[in-house]
Design a protein around this motif. Sequence first.
Motif, PDB file in Angstrom:
ATOM      1  N   LEU A 524      43.303 -24.395  42.157  1.00 12.11           N
ATOM      2  CA  LEU A 524      41.869 -24.318  42.411  1.00 12.11           C
ATOM      3  C   LEU A 524      41.293 -25.706  42.164  1.00 12.11           C
ATOM      4  CD1 LEU A 524      40.126 -21.832  43.186  1.00 12.11           C
ATOM      5  CD2 LEU A 524      39.317 -21.788  40.844  1.00 12.11           C
ATOM      6  N   LEU A 525      40.688 -26.313  43.207  1.00 16.53           N
ATOM      7  CA  LEU A 525      40.118 -27.651  43.119  1.00 16.53           C
ATOM      8  C   LEU A 525      38.597 -27.540  43.129  1.00 16.53           C
ATOM      9  CD1 LEU A 525      43.036 -28.050  44.302  1.00 16.53           C
ATOM     10  CD2 LEU A 525      42.158 -30.123  45.377  1.00 16.53           C
ATOM     11  N   PHE A 526      37.948 -27.998  42.073  1.00 19.81           N
ATOM     12  CA  PHE A 526      36.485 -27.990  41.973  1.00 19.81           C
ATOM     13  C   PHE A 526      35.996 -29.391  42.352  1.00 19.81           C
ATOM     14  CE2 PHE A 526      33.101 -25.354  40.059  1.00 19.81           C
ATOM     15  CZ  PHE A 526      32.046 -26.214  40.255  1.00 19.81           C
ATOM     16  N   VAL A 527      35.248 -29.488  43.466  1.00 20.31           N
ATOM     17  CA  VAL A 527      34.816 -30.765  44.031  1.00 20.31           C
ATOM     18  C   VAL A 527      33.301 -30.898  43.855  1.00 20.31           C
ATOM     19  CG1 VAL A 527      34.773 -32.215  46.092  1.00 20.31           C
ATOM     20  CG2 VAL A 527      36.679 -30.624  45.722  1.00 20.31           C
ATOM     21  N   VAL A 574      34.598 -25.732  46.341  1.00 18.73           N
ATOM     22  CA  VAL A 574      35.859 -25.307  45.724  1.00 18.73           C
ATOM     23  C   VAL A 574      36.897 -25.148  46.823  1.00 18.73           C
ATOM     24  CG1 VAL A 574      37.057 -23.459  44.496  1.00 18.73           C
ATOM     25  CG2 VAL A 574      34.814 -24.187  43.736  1.00 18.73           C
ATOM     26  N   VAL A 575      38.107 -25.670  46.567  1.00 18.46           N
ATOM     27  CA  VAL A 575      39.229 -25.502  47.491  1.00 18.46           C
ATOM     28  C   VAL A 575      40.273 -24.639  46.789  1.00 18.46           C
ATOM     29  CG1 VAL A 575      40.992 -26.644  48.878  1.00 18.46           C
ATOM     30  CG2 VAL A 575      38.767 -27.760  48.515  1.00 18.46           C
ATOM     31  N   LEU A 576      40.542 -23.468  47.343  1.00 18.01           N
ATOM     32  CA  LEU A 576      41.563 -22.557  46.822  1.00 18.01           C
ATOM     33  C   LEU A 576      42.821 -22.718  47.676  1.00 18.01           C
ATOM     34  CD1 LEU A 576      42.592 -20.066  45.188  1.00 18.01           C
ATOM     35  CD2 LEU A 576      41.524 -18.644  46.941  1.00 18.01           C
ATOM     36  N   VAL A 577      43.917 -23.104  47.056  1.00 20.71           N
ATOM     37  CA  VAL A 577      45.175 -23.314  47.768  1.00 20.71           C
ATOM     38  C   VAL A 577      46.195 -22.302  47.247  1.00 20.71           C
ATOM     39  CG1 VAL A 577      46.944 -24.957  48.445  1.00 20.71           C
ATOM     40  CG2 VAL A 577      44.636 -25.773  47.906  1.00 20.71           C
ATOM     41  N   SER A 578      46.647 -21.408  48.110  1.00 25.35           N
ATOM     42  CA  SER A 578      47.649 -20.412  47.749  1.00 25.35           C
ATOM     43  C   SER A 578      49.047 -20.904  48.139  1.00 25.35           C
ATOM     44  CB  SER A 578      47.354 -19.089  48.460  1.00 25.35           C
ATOM     45  OG  SER A 578      46.075 -18.610  48.119  1.00 25.35           O
ATOM     46  N   ARG A 579      50.034 -20.329  47.470  1.00 25.56           N
ATOM     47  CA  ARG A 579      51.439 -20.656  47.773  1.00 25.56           C
ATOM     48  C   ARG A 579      51.644 -22.166  47.870  1.00 25.56           C
ATOM     49  NH1 ARG A 579      50.713 -15.980  50.927  1.00 25.56           N
ATOM     50  NH2 ARG A 579      50.361 -17.142  52.832  1.00 25.56           N
ATOM     51  N   MET A 594      47.042 -33.103  47.181  1.00 25.74           N
ATOM     52  CA  MET A 594      45.928 -32.468  47.883  1.00 25.74           C
ATOM     53  C   MET A 594      44.600 -33.059  47.426  1.00 25.74           C
ATOM     54  SD  MET A 594      45.047 -30.161  50.094  1.00 25.74           S
ATOM     55  CE  MET A 594      43.615 -29.190  50.575  1.00 25.74           C
ATOM     56  N   ALA A 595      44.436 -33.245  46.124  1.00 27.65           N
ATOM     57  CA  ALA A 595      43.193 -33.804  45.599  1.00 27.65           C
ATOM     58  C   ALA A 595      42.991 -35.238  46.074  1.00 27.65           C
ATOM     59  CB  ALA A 595      43.199 -33.739  44.079  1.00 27.65           C
ATOM     60  N   GLU A 596      44.064 -36.009  46.140  1.00 24.62           N
ATOM     61  CA  GLU A 596      43.954 -37.390  46.638  1.00 24.62           C
ATOM     62  C   GLU A 596      43.475 -37.402  48.084  1.00 24.62           C
ATOM     63  OE1 GLU A 596      44.059 -40.063  45.092  1.00 24.62           O
ATOM     64  OE2 GLU A 596      45.158 -39.744  43.221  1.00 24.62           O
ATOM     65  N   ARG A 597      43.989 -36.461  48.905  1.00 26.29           N
ATOM     66  CA  ARG A 597      43.532 -36.398  50.300  1.00 26.29           C
ATOM     67  C   ARG A 597      42.051 -36.033  50.363  1.00 26.29           C
ATOM     68  NH1 ARG A 597      48.502 -33.654  51.060  1.00 26.29           N
ATOM     69  NH2 ARG A 597      47.416 -31.658  51.284  1.00 26.29           N
ATOM     70  N   VAL A 598      41.631 -35.089  49.516  1.00 29.55           N
ATOM     71  CA  VAL A 598      40.221 -34.704  49.492  1.00 29.55           C
ATOM     72  C   VAL A 598      39.355 -35.888  49.086  1.00 29.55           C
ATOM     73  CG1 VAL A 598      38.518 -33.260  48.318  1.00 29.55           C
ATOM     74  CG2 VAL A 598      40.675 -32.261  49.082  1.00 29.55           C
ATOM     75  N   ARG A 599      39.770 -36.592  48.033  1.00 26.16           N
ATOM     76  CA  ARG A 599      38.977 -37.731  47.561  1.00 26.16           C
ATOM     77  C   ARG A 599      38.900 -38.820  48.632  1.00 26.16           C
ATOM     78  NH1 ARG A 599      40.587 -41.174  42.257  1.00 26.16           N
ATOM     79  NH2 ARG A 599      42.351 -41.679  43.609  1.00 26.16           N
ATOM     80  N   ALA A 600      40.024 -39.067  49.304  1.00 26.00           N
ATOM     81  CA  ALA A 600      40.051 -40.116  50.321  1.00 26.00           C
ATOM     82  C   ALA A 600      39.139 -39.774  51.497  1.00 26.00           C
ATOM     83  CB  ALA A 600      41.488 -40.337  50.802  1.00 26.00           C
TER      84      ALA A 600
END
Length: 920
Positions: A524-527, A574-579, A594-600
């Motif tokens: 779970l990514l909180f942005v 919020v980004v929810l990533v399953s599996r 994944m977080a690095e891609r979001v930040r970029a």
Amino acid sequence: MHLPPLPSRERAQGSVLRWHLPMLFAPLLVLVMLGLVYLYSHARETQEAEKQRHAFEMAADRIAYNLKDRMDAYELVLRGVKGYFDGSESIERDEFRAYIDALQLEEKRPGLQGVSLLLWVKSTDVPLHAEAMRKKGFAAYSIWPQGPRAHYAAITHIEPFAGDNLKALGFDAATVPGSRAALELARDSGQLALTGKLDLVQNEGRGRAPALVMYLPLYGKQEPPDSLQGRRDSLVGWVAAQFRMRSVLQGLARELDTDIGLEIYDGDTAAPQALLYSTATAVSDADSDLQATRRIALGGRHWTLRMHPLAGFEHYHPPADAWFATMGVGGSLVLGWLAWLLATGRERALALARGMTQELRSTRDDLESTLSAVPDLLFEVDLQGVIHHVRSARTDLLVAPPEALLGKRFTEILTPGAAASCMAALQQAHAHGLSRGQEYELELAGESHWFELSVARKEGGTGSLAPRFIALSRDITERKQAQAHTHRLAYYDALTGLPNRRLLLDRTHAALAAHQASGEVGALLFVDLDNFKQINDARGHSVGDVLLVQVAQRLQRLQGADATVARLGGDEFVVLVSRLAPDLAAGTAAAQQMAERVRAVLEAPHRVNGHVYDSSASIGITLFPRNCAGVEDLLREADTAMYRAKAHGRNRIAFYEPAMLLNAQESLALEQDLKSAMARNELVVHVQSQVDASGRVVGGELLLRWNHPQRGSVPPDRFIAVAEESGLILRLGDWVLLQACEALAQLHAVGSTLLLSVNVSTRQFRQDDFVERVRGMIARTGAPASQLILEVTESLFIDNWQDTSARMAELVQLGIRFSIDDFGTGYSSLAYLKKLPLFELKIDKGFVQDTPDDPNGTAIVQSILSVARHLKLRVVAEGVETRAQADFLTANGCEFLQGYWFERPGPLQPWLQRRLGASD
């Protein structure tokens, strides 16, 4: 050969038999036709009545759900006030008002009349408690006991604190029987408790409708004890919310169906004396069988909701037309009458037959016109889906002209999915005689249309004839669009189209359950956008909304098949990533990527209305499944990690660690202690002298110290950070600045020219009225502005360069001087040294402590001294603790020193008295 004639009696019997057989045929024909008409009309009426009942039941469910949701929202308000109370040792009236005003109850919780705080006061403490409250500004405060009791439930705070609510302040709520029962239930259960109808003290003499009150208990240990006696012993008080049912229903007007009459009763029965609310509009049809009852459980009580349709509802849901039944009955009677005429006379029958033929043709044409005017699609098909007849006034709803459809199968003219639905309906009608409610979708003229299919077996085919079916296809596109719109409003964000918090919680719950079974790892990514508020405030909400939409689109492009991107509100996503991965180690690495891609992708500039805006993001990550963490736990953990990322400089990524929650709880406790410390004058101002190369005192720096009764000495870097985050730094900064001005005024009075330095935080400096505040302090105290130095950090110059420079220039015009504290550890750009009106640089103690043994530290200090000499800036070296450090600094041209080698910080007044005595 001729047969002998029949006897006269036999001829008479044959004549009677020939006469009666046609006579019996007419009524039998009428009965058969009437039976068929009745069956068809009854089936149609049943279908329409079922649809009307279904629409009514859905409306009733929505009313019950929205009312329960509003009551849950009120309970959420009380739990927020409870948390605020639990985190504070005492709550002043202004603090309570500010907290309630921030909730914006009128806009976000319409219908809520007021929020109050009740304390469980011992009878022996009543006079003292009332006197204490009057001293705090509650001039009208008094406790109104009725009869001797050990305790009183006194209302000590109430908001809005105006009008009739002033009457309630100090009132003993336990004197009202309905309130007392709810108070005791809340105390003993530890949960929310709701009263019945009450005549509140605020409404005396006003003729207002009775109100209801919900109570939530407060315990000394914050959480309710496990035992009943424990809860009674540790009770501190209650938080309460009052409301009137009519105000609640008016606040829900947009969410309720105005065509549904509503009655709300307190209890499981609809007793007149238990009526809480009733719509003023009368029922449109007293004989209507559309009635619905729903029950809601809340705060230990049950509400019974009774609903009935009003005139508007039946206008939009009319009963089935009776035209076919009328025509069928008329046709049956006509046929019976014709049969009767045929039986009474051949000649007349022949004449009537010709007229009847013409009439039947006319009736057939009328029926043909009527059927052709029906807006639905009417087909006659066989069991293989072959179309034998088509009727419709809406040829635009056909995939081809009617004549081109004859002889074609469903599978030849429809998409595979639609054809499968139609064939399934045929099979069901073949087995049970009737099928309805089957839905299918078609693309017509580039637009998507939804249809509802009803199929009935056509009776009358016998022998080798294949069964035939009548299929009625109705366009329900508008209904499907309305359902989809309702679904989107409930589960998707209106601005970005992303899933909202409710849908995110549902999907997270499902993902958590699946991962607990499979052992796979999800994340779970909180942005949170870093500088969105500045853009939104400076450029307006329209620009902010466009920026949020662009952020949502970028996140969606990163979304994979096993990911969900949701917007919680504001600039939080919020980004929810399953599996994500099979194990924790791989999951951590994948989540980081994944977080690095979001930040970029969010760092890339945004273009809005021809302007370019830069916006970064801070990201918090938590992995699951882990221990017994639930959905709300995961969101809180990711949120906590996000704040850790912001605290470390923003535009960063942080993984959740259990210690973060402990730190957050500790920070909250420290904030409450700091607020109490300010009220109890536990904070004191110390000063550390600054000396020149010869050791002569030339000034001092004011420092803040805190000695907590239980914690002991709290490090400044710990409580100053909490004060910055909570906003308490504004009050603290003003207080320290005032202490400096008063000290300078005393020094100036005896002719002393010592300089005093005061640290000013970025948040304090950027107050709109900061310049006016400083000007006012100088004017009130008579302090010489030229002897006051304001120390700021390099972070002040990162944002709003022009505003910062302009504000510094105003203060310099007053005579105040500026110093850069901890120089070299922050922004470290030499550009602002030339542009800003600076007086002094302070070398950070981290560099000083590396001298003279560390070559790198030595080189940095020498470089700072060289820059300061060229720019004609005064330099103070902090943290001098050894003779070697002092000798090195003076040898390299550092004129002013500060540190333990010369003097440790001490209280301001003794230091000031020594300086004043030295001047004498």
